[in-house]
Design an enzyme around this catalytic site. Structure first.
Site, PDB file in Angstrom:
ATOM      1  N   HIS A 116       1.319   3.481  -2.205  1.00  0.00           N
ATOM      2  CA  HIS A 116       0.623   4.688  -2.682  1.00  0.00           C
ATOM      3  C   HIS A 116      -0.154   5.358  -1.552  1.00  0.00           C
ATOM      4  O   HIS A 116      -0.189   6.580  -1.445  1.00  0.00           O
ATOM      5  CB  HIS A 116      -0.317   4.343  -3.840  1.00  0.00           C
ATOM      6  CG  HIS A 116      -1.412   3.402  -3.482  1.00  0.00           C
ATOM      7  ND1 HIS A 116      -1.207   2.056  -3.264  1.00  0.00           N
ATOM      8  CD2 HIS A 116      -2.738   3.608  -3.277  1.00  0.00           C
ATOM      9  CE1 HIS A 116      -2.356   1.476  -2.961  1.00  0.00           C
ATOM     10  NE2 HIS A 116      -3.292   2.394  -2.952  1.00  0.00           N
ATOM     11  N   TYR A 117      -0.757   4.540  -0.680  1.00  0.00           N
ATOM     12  CA  TYR A 117      -1.511   5.074   0.474  1.00  0.00           C
ATOM     13  C   TYR A 117      -0.550   5.734   1.462  1.00  0.00           C
ATOM     14  O   TYR A 117      -0.817   6.846   1.956  1.00  0.00           O
ATOM     15  CB  TYR A 117      -2.263   3.927   1.139  1.00  0.00           C
ATOM     16  CG  TYR A 117      -2.881   4.271   2.472  1.00  0.00           C
ATOM     17  CD1 TYR A 117      -4.067   4.987   2.549  1.00  0.00           C
ATOM     18  CD2 TYR A 117      -2.272   3.863   3.652  1.00  0.00           C
ATOM     19  CE1 TYR A 117      -4.636   5.296   3.778  1.00  0.00           C
ATOM     20  CE2 TYR A 117      -2.841   4.167   4.882  1.00  0.00           C
ATOM     21  CZ  TYR A 117      -4.016   4.883   4.947  1.00  0.00           C
ATOM     22  OH  TYR A 117      -4.571   5.187   6.167  1.00  0.00           O
ATOM     23  N   MET A 118       0.555   5.068   1.752  1.00  0.00           N
ATOM     24  CA  MET A 118       1.527   5.621   2.693  1.00  0.00           C
ATOM     25  C   MET A 118       2.137   6.919   2.150  1.00  0.00           C
ATOM     26  O   MET A 118       2.360   7.866   2.904  1.00  0.00           O
ATOM     27  CB  MET A 118       2.617   4.594   2.977  1.00  0.00           C
ATOM     28  CG  MET A 118       2.118   3.321   3.645  1.00  0.00           C
ATOM     29  SD  MET A 118       1.307   3.608   5.240  1.00  0.00           S
ATOM     30  CE  MET A 118       2.678   4.225   6.230  1.00  0.00           C
TER      31      MET A 118
ATOM     32  N   ILE B 170       0.837  -1.202   0.000  1.00  0.00           N
ATOM     33  CA  ILE B 170       0.000   0.000   0.000  1.00  0.00           C
ATOM     34  C   ILE B 170       0.876   1.258   0.000  1.00  0.00           C
ATOM     35  O   ILE B 170       0.577   2.247   0.646  1.00  0.00           O
ATOM     36  CB  ILE B 170      -0.986   0.013   1.185  1.00  0.00           C
ATOM     37  CG1 ILE B 170      -0.226  -0.134   2.529  1.00  0.00           C
ATOM     38  CG2 ILE B 170      -2.034  -1.062   1.027  1.00  0.00           C
ATOM     39  CD1 ILE B 170      -1.094   0.151   3.739  1.00  0.00           C
TER      40      ILE B 170
END
Length: 215
Positions: A129-131, A127
């Site tokens: 991209h989320y971080m 993840i």
């Protein structure tokens, strides 16, 4: 204290609403993006306003007028693609920060993610991209004029909170009930030691107040 809650329909948001209703120090308004959500909140006795993080900064500024604090716990959710993560978790957060500055809001509480400040931790994450979205939203808040507090919780659990946490620059990943994250938000709004602070948050052995006082 007049508080605008962004992300009111999320699980942490629902805990924050309940806790704020139990505390006479707060007058909370839930920000929602759908008419049916507005009506549902009002039916449950919760003040609510319509606004969308994918809308304009001006619209967000309008709903923040007169607020003392903004709590941002919104997220695109795990079922959406990277595009929504960018539009909500990053650009939506930045818009909210810009709107809060324009509306002369003093306090801004951000729910981030564990070690979002440390690229090395999530360099190989599924993840990433989320971080990255959390990392840059947090960085934008750090460089704003707002009196911020950034909470970076670990893995979120639905079990009942214990009221015991560990807060600070933490390296070993862990978890925490959503209820305890919400309790820490409420406590942070009252505790001057959290002003202009960012910290990781896990289940621990200190009371929330003790943990915040020892930051």
């Amino acid at each position: 204290m007049k508080v605008l809650l962004i992300g009111a329909n999320g699980q942490i948001g629902q805990h924050i609403i309940r806790l704020a209703k139990e505390d006479e120090e707060f007058s909370l308004t839930a920000m929602v993006r759908k008419q049916e959500q507005l009506e549902e909140n009002k039916a449950q006795g919760t003040n609510a306003v319509l606004a969308d993080l994918e809308g304009s900064v001006e619209n967000l500024r309008n709903v923040m007028e007169g607020m003392d604090a903004v709590v941002f716990t919104a997220g695109s959710g795990g079922h959406t693609g990277a595009d929504k993560t960018i539009l909500v978790d990053l650009d939506g957060a930045v818009k909210a920060i810009e709107a809060a500055e324009a509306a002369n809001v003093d306090r801004f509480i951000m729910i981030s993610a564990f070690q979002a400040n440390n690229r090395e931790v999530w360099a190989d994450s599924k993840i990433k991209h989320y971080m990255a979205a959390k990392h840059y939203a947090d960085r934008f808040l750090l460089n704003s004029k707002l009196n911020y507090t950034i909470l970076r919780p670990g893995g979120l659990l639905n079990e009942s909170g214990t009221g015991k946490v560990l807060a600070g620059e933490l390296k070993e990943y862990g978890s925490i009930p959503r209820e305890d994250v919400a309790r820490t938000v409420i406590a942070s709004l009252k505790n001057e030691n959290t002003h202009r602070r960012s910290f990781d948050l896990l289940t621990g052995d200190q009371s929330i107040e003790e943990a915040l006082n020892s930051l």
